[in-house]
Design an enzyme around this catalytic site. Structure first.
Site, PDB file in Angstrom:
ATOM      1  N   HIS A  55       0.819  -1.229   0.000  1.00  0.00           N
ATOM      2  CA  HIS A  55       0.000   0.000   0.000  1.00  0.00           C
ATOM      3  C   HIS A  55       0.851   1.277   0.000  1.00  0.00           C
ATOM      4  CE1 HIS A  55      -3.169  -2.810   1.054  1.00  0.00           C
ATOM      5  NE2 HIS A  55      -2.500  -3.191   2.123  1.00  0.00           N
ATOM      6  N   SER A  78       1.480  -0.273  -5.411  1.00  0.00           N
ATOM      7  CA  SER A  78       0.569  -0.522  -4.304  1.00  0.00           C
ATOM      8  C   SER A  78       0.045  -1.947  -4.434  1.00  0.00           C
ATOM      9  CB  SER A  78      -0.579   0.481  -4.347  1.00  0.00           C
ATOM     10  OG  SER A  78      -1.097   0.652  -3.058  1.00  0.00           O
ATOM     11  N   SER A  83      -5.668   1.770  -2.302  1.00  0.00           N
ATOM     12  CA  SER A  83      -4.976   2.121  -1.057  1.00  0.00           C
ATOM     13  C   SER A  83      -3.900   3.193  -1.188  1.00  0.00           C
ATOM     14  CB  SER A  83      -4.364   0.853  -0.437  1.00  0.00           C
ATOM     15  OG  SER A  83      -3.371   0.324  -1.291  1.00  0.00           O
ATOM     16  N   ASP A 140       3.169  -7.608  -0.020  1.00  0.00           N
ATOM     17  CA  ASP A 140       2.067  -7.524   0.941  1.00  0.00           C
ATOM     18  C   ASP A 140       0.849  -8.185   0.295  1.00  0.00           C
ATOM     19  OD1 ASP A 140      -0.047  -6.886   2.594  1.00  0.00           O
ATOM     20  OD2 ASP A 140       0.513  -4.784   2.850  1.00  0.00           O
ATOM     21  N   GLU A 202       4.464  -9.314   4.161  1.00  0.00           N
ATOM     22  CA  GLU A 202       3.879  -8.472   5.205  1.00  0.00           C
ATOM     23  C   GLU A 202       2.667  -9.084   5.910  1.00  0.00           C
ATOM     24  OE1 GLU A 202       4.845  -5.523   6.287  1.00  0.00           O
ATOM     25  OE2 GLU A 202       3.083  -4.495   7.057  1.00  0.00           O
ATOM     26  N   ASN A 227       4.854 -11.162   8.861  1.00  0.00           N
ATOM     27  CA  ASN A 227       3.587 -11.079   9.590  1.00  0.00           C
ATOM     28  C   ASN A 227       3.674 -11.712  10.970  1.00  0.00           C
ATOM     29  OD1 ASN A 227       0.576 -10.546   9.609  1.00  0.00           O
ATOM     30  ND2 ASN A 227       0.609 -12.760   9.969  1.00  0.00           N
ATOM     31  N   LYS A 232       4.725  -7.564  14.712  1.00  0.00           N
ATOM     32  CA  LYS A 232       3.894  -7.237  13.547  1.00  0.00           C
ATOM     33  C   LYS A 232       2.453  -7.637  13.844  1.00  0.00           C
ATOM     34  CE  LYS A 232       1.981  -7.023   9.426  1.00  0.00           C
ATOM     35  NZ  LYS A 232       0.585  -7.415   9.226  1.00  0.00           N
ATOM     36  N   ASP A 236       0.204  -4.477  14.547  1.00  0.00           N
ATOM     37  CA  ASP A 236      -0.402  -3.908  13.329  1.00  0.00           C
ATOM     38  C   ASP A 236      -1.800  -4.491  13.120  1.00  0.00           C
ATOM     39  OD1 ASP A 236      -1.105  -4.339  10.525  1.00  0.00           O
ATOM     40  OD2 ASP A 236       0.891  -3.736   9.905  1.00  0.00           O
ATOM     41  N   ASN A 237      -1.904  -5.812  13.068  1.00  0.00           N
ATOM     42  CA  ASN A 237      -3.188  -6.441  12.762  1.00  0.00           C
ATOM     43  C   ASN A 237      -4.230  -6.089  13.827  1.00  0.00           C
ATOM     44  OD1 ASN A 237      -1.079  -7.634  11.350  1.00  0.00           O
ATOM     45  ND2 ASN A 237      -2.089  -9.598  11.125  1.00  0.00           N
ATOM     46  N   CYS A 241      -5.775  -2.083  13.295  1.00  0.00           N
ATOM     47  CA  CYS A 241      -7.187  -2.161  12.886  1.00  0.00           C
ATOM     48  C   CYS A 241      -8.099  -1.503  13.918  1.00  0.00           C
ATOM     49  CB  CYS A 241      -7.600  -3.608  12.645  1.00  0.00           C
ATOM     50  SG  CYS A 241      -6.822  -4.307  11.164  1.00  0.00           S
ATOM     51  N   HIS A 347      -7.544  -9.082   3.610  1.00  0.00           N
ATOM     52  CA  HIS A 347      -6.709  -8.625   2.495  1.00  0.00           C
ATOM     53  C   HIS A 347      -7.421  -8.600   1.143  1.00  0.00           C
ATOM     54  CE1 HIS A 347      -2.892  -7.464   0.768  1.00  0.00           C
ATOM     55  NE2 HIS A 347      -3.209  -8.225  -0.257  1.00  0.00           N
ATOM     56  N   HIS A 400      -3.363   2.111   8.637  1.00  0.00           N
ATOM     57  CA  HIS A 400      -2.900   2.217  10.023  1.00  0.00           C
ATOM     58  C   HIS A 400      -2.024   3.451  10.225  1.00  0.00           C
ATOM     59  CE1 HIS A 400      -4.471  -1.685  10.208  1.00  0.00           C
ATOM     60  NE2 HIS A 400      -3.384  -2.419  10.342  1.00  0.00           N
ATOM     61  N   SER A 408       5.901  -2.761  12.185  1.00  0.00           N
ATOM     62  CA  SER A 408       5.839  -3.700  11.054  1.00  0.00           C
ATOM     63  C   SER A 408       7.026  -3.493  10.122  1.00  0.00           C
ATOM     64  CB  SER A 408       4.559  -3.472  10.249  1.00  0.00           C
ATOM     65  OG  SER A 408       3.454  -3.497  11.097  1.00  0.00           O
ATOM     66  N   GLN A 412      10.282  -5.486   8.483  1.00  0.00           N
ATOM     67  CA  GLN A 412      10.498  -5.631   7.034  1.00  0.00           C
ATOM     68  C   GLN A 412      11.950  -5.324   6.666  1.00  0.00           C
ATOM     69  OE1 GLN A 412       9.184  -6.770   4.414  1.00  0.00           O
ATOM     70  NE2 GLN A 412       6.961  -6.780   4.649  1.00  0.00           N
TER      71      GLN A 412
HETATM   72  P1  NAI Z   1      -6.104 -14.712  11.606  1.00  0.00           P
HETATM   73  O1  NAI Z   1      -5.865 -16.034  10.988  1.00  0.00           O
HETATM   74  O2  NAI Z   1      -5.465 -14.354  12.899  1.00  0.00           O
HETATM   75  O3  NAI Z   1      -7.674 -14.461  11.795  1.00  0.00           O
HETATM   76  C1  NAI Z   1      -8.672 -14.851  10.907  1.00  0.00           C
HETATM   77  C2  NAI Z   1      -9.792 -15.489  11.741  1.00  0.00           C
HETATM   78  O4  NAI Z   1     -10.925 -15.719  10.907  1.00  0.00           O
HETATM   79  C3  NAI Z   1      -9.378 -16.834  12.334  1.00  0.00           C
HETATM   80  O5  NAI Z   1      -9.543 -16.824  13.738  1.00  0.00           O
HETATM   81  C4  NAI Z   1     -10.320 -17.829  11.652  1.00  0.00           C
HETATM   82  O6  NAI Z   1     -10.669 -18.904  12.507  1.00  0.00           O
HETATM   83  C5  NAI Z   1     -11.504 -16.953  11.315  1.00  0.00           C
HETATM   84  N1  NAI Z   1     -12.336 -17.480  10.212  1.00  0.00           N
HETATM   85  C6  NAI Z   1     -11.950 -18.168   9.106  1.00  0.00           C
HETATM   86  N2  NAI Z   1     -13.021 -18.508   8.364  1.00  0.00           N
HETATM   87  C7  NAI Z   1     -14.108 -18.010   9.000  1.00  0.00           C
HETATM   88  C8  NAI Z   1     -15.511 -18.028   8.724  1.00  0.00           C
HETATM   89  N3  NAI Z   1     -15.998 -18.655   7.660  1.00  0.00           N
HETATM   90  N4  NAI Z   1     -16.332 -17.394   9.592  1.00  0.00           N
HETATM   91  C9  NAI Z   1     -15.859 -16.788  10.712  1.00  0.00           C
HETATM   92  N5  NAI Z   1     -14.536 -16.745  11.036  1.00  0.00           N
HETATM   93  C10 NAI Z   1     -13.676 -17.344  10.179  1.00  0.00           C
HETATM   94  O7  NAI Z   1      -5.710 -13.639  10.483  1.00  0.00           O
HETATM   95  P2  NAI Z   1      -5.482 -12.064  10.728  1.00  0.00           P
HETATM   96  O8  NAI Z   1      -4.049 -11.813  10.967  1.00  0.00           O
HETATM   97  O9  NAI Z   1      -6.492 -11.584  11.674  1.00  0.00           O
HETATM   98  O10 NAI Z   1      -5.764 -11.514   9.244  1.00  0.00           O
HETATM   99  C11 NAI Z   1      -7.061 -11.568   8.670  1.00  0.00           C
HETATM  100  C12 NAI Z   1      -7.029 -10.920   7.289  1.00  0.00           C
HETATM  101  O11 NAI Z   1      -6.742  -9.531   7.421  1.00  0.00           O
HETATM  102  C13 NAI Z   1      -5.960 -11.466   6.362  1.00  0.00           C
HETATM  103  O12 NAI Z   1      -6.465 -11.441   5.043  1.00  0.00           O
HETATM  104  C14 NAI Z   1      -4.838 -10.457   6.492  1.00  0.00           C
HETATM  105  O13 NAI Z   1      -3.961 -10.496   5.399  1.00  0.00           O
HETATM  106  C15 NAI Z   1      -5.613  -9.180   6.605  1.00  0.00           C
HETATM  107  N6  NAI Z   1      -4.970  -8.030   7.247  1.00  0.00           N
HETATM  108  C16 NAI Z   1      -5.494  -6.801   6.939  1.00  0.00           C
HETATM  109  C17 NAI Z   1      -4.990  -5.659   7.503  1.00  0.00           C
HETATM  110  C18 NAI Z   1      -5.544  -4.329   7.137  1.00  0.00           C
HETATM  111  O14 NAI Z   1      -4.949  -3.314   7.461  1.00  0.00           O
HETATM  112  N7  NAI Z   1      -6.681  -4.253   6.490  1.00  0.00           N
HETATM  113  C19 NAI Z   1      -3.888  -5.708   8.471  1.00  0.00           C
HETATM  114  C20 NAI Z   1      -3.437  -7.047   8.773  1.00  0.00           C
HETATM  115  C21 NAI Z   1      -3.979  -8.149   8.183  1.00  0.00           C
END
Ligand code: NAI
Length: 479
Positions: A55, A78, A83, A140, A202, A227, A232, A236-237, A241, A347, A400, A408, A412
């Protein structure tokens, strides 16, 4: 191309505005600034040609300029069509000493509101570092890594396959992009893959892709999973968020969150931060989960845990955080309250079935403003979809804040140094950074918050079996 510098950004005249924001961000990014100082003389990234897909925000600008200060040559895109902060992209291209007429910075190919064709064109530009391409990737979500792997696969097959009926619109664009790229130079990706010393990834979703490549024996170069550094994903996550989720909802809709019912799908790191973000505004938050451990955590944190099907008619706000697909379906959206807000912070955009929504007979959509669309169903009720289902904290807001991204991005930079300076020491597998470095990243952020850290005595350290200087926890500790 100006003065030999290639770039594609919205408007270079935004550079001054971007530079002011970058200057303020630098103060909030003590980890990156300390890293610049620590390695100023050594220049560990001299000779590195880094292809970065992350991003293109103000915080990323500080990361890019840190990599350059450590000796690297960098090209950037990006990793999402919505983003980019155009002023940050302009400032990076213009550079600290350039002007819009005489840009002297880094080649960036990114603007807010790319089409999918633009996006993959930009990602293809990322690899055009002269004949041999880059020797490092900073990714990322894994799209840059994916393009190389697909390119190599199709080069070996001798042709890019035709898209099949089941392929997504995006995959069709990827195939088209590769067809064009390989028509120009049919050995491009093989050479690139050979030269790449490694990729540092990332996010959760990108890491997931890397482990899949590695499991199949298909990973073309070593990878560091940034990650899963504690500093991280547990920061960050979660805390990122917690800040940027409501920022996105507020900027998009200006709807009062207090008193509303919000559903957060997924209670991983992003889900935990998102649920707290909404609860902090006074929403009544309901969580959905598939994992009994995370479901129990949510319950003990005081959230109702329910099935989406059972609460879809009573909630006002829906946020997906799962990294999984097809979480909110068109049928769910058809059953929601009038003007329910629907957004994703995971993501990829496939957490919400936007394609299915658009196929409902008689559905109408109107753009309220960029990245905010109202879909009206034939029965007259509507839902408000944020960022067309793409991650809303970066689409509707600016992602963020700097301080958390400093954690984070310091990981990197360390990961880039590790893989670039130790070619041959890593296999084509996925690694995490050693805990000592994780603790170092945290340490670099304590002073700014006035944290006073207690020092272990030698006797105490011996008693719990650690070194006075750390690491303080075994690898299996979960924080
Ligand atoms: P995580 O694996 O810690 O959490 C995902 C959760 O969703 C897990 O606990 C899993 O059991 C649950 N899950 C899976 N399928 C499901 C369903 N059908 N119904 C309900 N719950 C379900 O992953 P994390 O680190 O929380 O990342 C989640 C997403 O966010 C990823 O795609 C990651 O790349 C993205 N992300 C986005 C950020 C942003 O700034 N927008 C920052 C960091 C990560």
């Amino acid at each position: 191309k100006v003065n030999g510098l290639e770039f594609a950004v919205a408007d270079l005249s935004l550079a001054e505005a971007g530079r002011h924001q970058i200057r303020l961000a630098e103060h909030e990014m003590p980890g990156l600034m300390a890293t610049r100082k620590e390695y100023a003389a050594e220049q560990p990234l001299k000779g590195a040609k880094i292809a970065g897909s992350l991003h293109m925000t103000v915080q990323t600008a500080v990361l890019i300029e840190t990599l350059v200060e450590l000796g690297a040559e960098v090209r950037w895109v990006s990793c999402n069509i919505f983003s980019t902060q155009d002023e940050a992209a302009a400032a990076v291209v213009v550079g600290k000493n350039g002007t819009p007429d005489n840009p002297q910075g880094v080649p960036v190919f990114a603007w807010k509101g790319e089409t999918l064709e633009d996006y993959w064109w930009c990602t293809d530009q990322l690899f055009r570092f002269g004949e041999d391409g880059p020797n490092m990737i900073l990714d990322d979500g894994g799209d840059a890594t994916l393009l190389v792997h697909k390119g190599v696969e199709f080069e070996a097959a001798g042709a890019v396959p035709e898209a099949s009926e089941d392929d997504s619109e995006e995959y069709r664009v990827i195939l088209e992009t590769l067809r064009r790229s390989l028509a120009e130079d049919s050995g491009r990706f093989g050479r690139i893959a050979k030269n790449i010393r490694g990729v540092t990834e990332e996010t959760t979703t990108g890491v997931h892709r890397l482990y899949e490549f590695a499991r199949g024996g298909d990973l073309l170069f070593p990878a560091i999973n940034v990650n899963d550094s504690v500093t991280k994903s547990k920061f960050d996550n979660k805390y990122g968020c917690r800040h940027s989720l409501i920022d996105g909802i507020n900027r998009a809709t200006d709807t009062l969150i207090g008193g509303k019912v919000a559903v957060v799908c997924g209670y991983g790191d992003v889900g935990k931060g998102s649920a707290e973000s909404l609860r902090g505004q006074g929403a009544r938050v309901i969580v959905t989960e598939i994992d009994p451990i995370c479901a129990l955590q949510a319950a003990m944190d005081g959230y109702q845990v329910a099935l989406l099907e059972d609460v879809v008619e009573i909630a006002d706000i829906f946020v997906t955080t799962t990294g999984n697909f097809n979480i909110i379906t068109a049928e769910h959206m058809a059953r929601m309250k009038h003007q329910a807000i629907v957004g994703n912070i995971g993501h990829f955009d496939n957490e919400i079935d936007v394609a299915g929504l658009e196929k409902i007979p008689g559905i109408k959509s109107v753009e309220i403003k960029p990245q905010v669309d109202e879909y009206t169903f034939p029965d007259g009720h509507s839902i408000i979809l944020l960022s067309k289902g793409r991650l809303l904290n970066l689409g509707n807001a600016t992602g963020h804040p700097s301080f958390v991204m400093s954690n984070s991005f310091t990981n990197q930079v360390m990961a880039q140094i590790e893989l670039f300076t130790k070619p041959g020491e890593y296999d084509k597998q996925v690694y995490v950074l050693p805990k000592k470095l994780d603790e170092k990243v945290a340490r670099l952020h304590l002073d700014a918050l006035g944290v006073k850290l207690t020092k272990l005595t030698k006797e105490q350290a011996d008693y719990i079996g650690v070194d006075v200087e750390g690491p303080y926890k075994p690898d299996h500790y979960r924080y």
